[in-house]
Design an enzyme around this catalytic site. Structure first.
Site, short mmCIF file in Angstrom:
data_model
loop_
_atom_site.label_atom_id
_atom_site.label_comp_id
_atom_site.label_asym_id
_atom_site.label_seq_id
_atom_site.Cartn_x
_atom_site.Cartn_y
_atom_site.Cartn_z
N GLU A 2 0.91 -1.08 -0.04
CA GLU A 2 0.06 -0.05 0.09
C GLU A 2 0.93 1.29 0.00
O GLU A 2 2.06 1.27 0.50
CB GLU A 2 -0.95 -0.09 1.30
CG GLU A 2 -1.87 -1.30 1.07
CD GLU A 2 -2.98 -1.22 0.07
OE1 GLU A 2 -3.21 -0.10 -0.45
OE2 GLU A 2 -3.36 -2.20 0.01
N SER A 10 -12.53 -0.26 -8.47
CA SER A 10 -13.09 -1.25 -7.48
C SER A 10 -13.36 -0.60 -6.05
O SER A 10 -14.21 -0.84 -5.36
CB SER A 10 -12.37 -2.40 -7.46
OG SER A 10 -10.98 -2.03 -7.26
N ASN A 11 -12.30 0.43 -5.83
CA ASN A 11 -12.26 0.87 -4.40
C ASN A 11 -12.69 2.38 -4.70
O ASN A 11 -12.05 2.99 -5.43
CB ASN A 11 -10.67 0.52 -3.84
CG ASN A 11 -10.45 1.64 -3.06
OD1 ASN A 11 -11.38 2.19 -2.16
ND2 ASN A 11 -9.17 2.31 -2.98
N ASN A 54 -4.97 5.74 -6.57
CA ASN A 54 -5.99 6.23 -5.42
C ASN A 54 -5.34 7.08 -4.53
O ASN A 54 -6.01 8.13 -3.99
CB ASN A 54 -6.42 4.95 -4.58
CG ASN A 54 -5.07 4.41 -3.81
OD1 ASN A 54 -4.23 4.87 -3.52
ND2 ASN A 54 -5.51 3.03 -3.46
#
Ligand SMILES: *[C@@H]1O[C@H](CO)[C@@H](O)[C@H](O)[C@H]1NC(C)=O
Ligand SMILES: *[C@@H]1O[C@H](CO)[C@@H](O)[C@H](O)[C@H]1NC(C)=O
Ligand SMILES: *[C@@H]1O[C@H](CO)[C@@H](O)[C@H](O)[C@H]1NC(C)=O
Length: 372
Positions: free
Chosen positions: A142, A199-200, A254
């Site tokens: 991440e 998706s997120n 993101n």
């Protein structure tokens, strides 16, 4: 044995012989002895040489298996279990022995520990003291925006495994150079202008910047939306064909961090679609991807002028086709797309790394490095 027999033969013959014949016999026996010794000597050295040779070749066989370091996966990240043989199958990596069997802990050359699975009190870490030769690998994919600080890990690991280029074990899909340039790439048929698979969409993961740009872009240009976040669920088998059917794809990360350039750009590159990227600066992208292979949101003063540019490319085939010139020199590789396959490449990359790097190493000040 043979030498002893010849000496006892000499002793038995000696008393029964006289003057000159004794001399003859002595010379003869001496000659025989020399020949004998020479033969024996060469036989011995040959056989010991052969023994050494076969020992060497045996060693190199057993070393091949023994030399493969044992890599223990302490937990399955996100419980996404896969076959260890996938490393060979997908990436031709076969240089370590992977296991998830904790009873092999004391023999493991390295242990992969998944950051998100470590509990705050550190109670689920592998036991200490670790064997002296053993290295711990910090696995985390991440970006800093989505990283929880767990105190106590700062000076615990030996290797970092991350998307960051300056990690000990950097992980990403890479374009490969061709030996011979070729003009064989055919742009797939397009029936959509701009697509985006999301998706997120959790605001907690730093997606507000990309949502803002998407919202503004969609005022000027229709964006075909797919994915969980927009409840138009896309089957895995439709992922690449759908991407290929769009002229442009929004490769919006993101959150924006150095080197945080994910499979979101690899997908369109792999199928022959032009990525429109939002992420770290263009220069950072160009460390991995040629500058004429993508469009960067920051190249434009406004989202509106980006939209205008996309319209222009839609009308101008020659300009659009230029975005695929890099295909003559480089080839992309499709990545594994199923969610449960997310950790296959990172874990296989660690396997490859551990086999090549036996040297001593400590990873210090983990968070200073990761967050700054
Ligand atoms: C590893 O070795 C330690 C110390 O020798 C021992 O206490 C522990 O039980 C061993 N663990 C395993 C899983 O064999
Ligand atoms: C780590 O994963 C295991 C399952 O593999 C789960 O039981 C455990 O709760 C996880 N721990 C943390 C801290 O997330
Ligand atoms: C691994 O790192 C730890 C902590 O920094 C260190 O104590 C240990 O000696 C290192 N071991 C190896 C084999 O590099």
């Amino acid at each position: 044995m043979k030498l002893w027999t010849s000496r006892s033969l000499l002793l038995r013959i000696m008393p029964s012989t006289n003057g000159s014949s004794l001399c003859h016999l002595g010379v003869m026996l001496a000659l025989v002895g020399v020949v004998f010794l020479t033969v024996m000597f060469s036989w011995f050295s040959l056989s010991s040489c052969l023994k050494q040779y076969s020992a060497n070749s045996l060693n190199s066989f057993s070393n091949a298996a023994e030399d493969k370091p044992l890599l223990l996966l302490w937990v399955w990240p996100e419980n996404y279990v896969f076959e260890f043989s996938d490393c060979k199958k997908f990436f031709n990596i076969n240089s370590c022995q992977l296991t998830d069997d904790r009873s092999l802990y004391n023999n493991s050359d390295a242990v992969i520990v998944y950051h998100r699975n470590i509990s705050l009190d550190l109670s689920n870490l592998p036991p200490s003291p670790r064997p002296l030769f053993q290295k711990w690998i910090w696995l985390h994919l991440e970006s800093p925006t989505n990283t929880k600080i767990i105190p106590g890990l700062e000076n615990l690991f030996n290797h970092t495994l991350s998307y960051r280029q300056d990690a000990d074990i950097p992980v990403r899909m890479r374009l490969k150079t061709r030996k011979k340039p070729a003009d064989d790439f055919v742009i797939p048929k397009k029936d959509k202008l701009v697509c985006w698979i999301v998706s997120n969409n959790s605001p907690l993961t730093g997606v507000s910047a990309r949502n803002r740009i998407y919202r503004e872009l969609s005022r000027y240009i229709h964006v075909h939306l797919f994915g969980k976040a927009y409840s138009t669920y896309l089957d895995y088998k439709d992922y690449y064909p759908t991407l290929a059917s769009c002229k442009f794809y929004l490769s919006f990360e993101n959150s924006i961090h150095k080197d945080y350039i994910t499979e979101k750009i690899n997908g369109p590159l792999a199928v022959g679609t032009v990525p429109v990227v939002l992420g770290p600066p263009r220069k950072n992208y160009e460390n991995f991807i040629p500058g004429d292979a993508f469009i960067h949101v920051n190249d434009f003063l406004s989202v509106r002028s980006l939209a205008r540019y996309l319209y222009m490319l839609n009308k101008n085939d020659i300009a659009y086709h230029r975005y695929f010139d890099w295909r003559k020199r480089l080839t992309p590789t499709p990545h594994l797309i199923e969610q449960t396959q997310e950790f296959i490449l990172p874990i296989c990359t660690a396997c490859d790394y551990i086999a090549r790097h036996r040297e001593y190493k400590e990873a210090h000040d983990l968070y200073d490095w990761y967050f700054n």
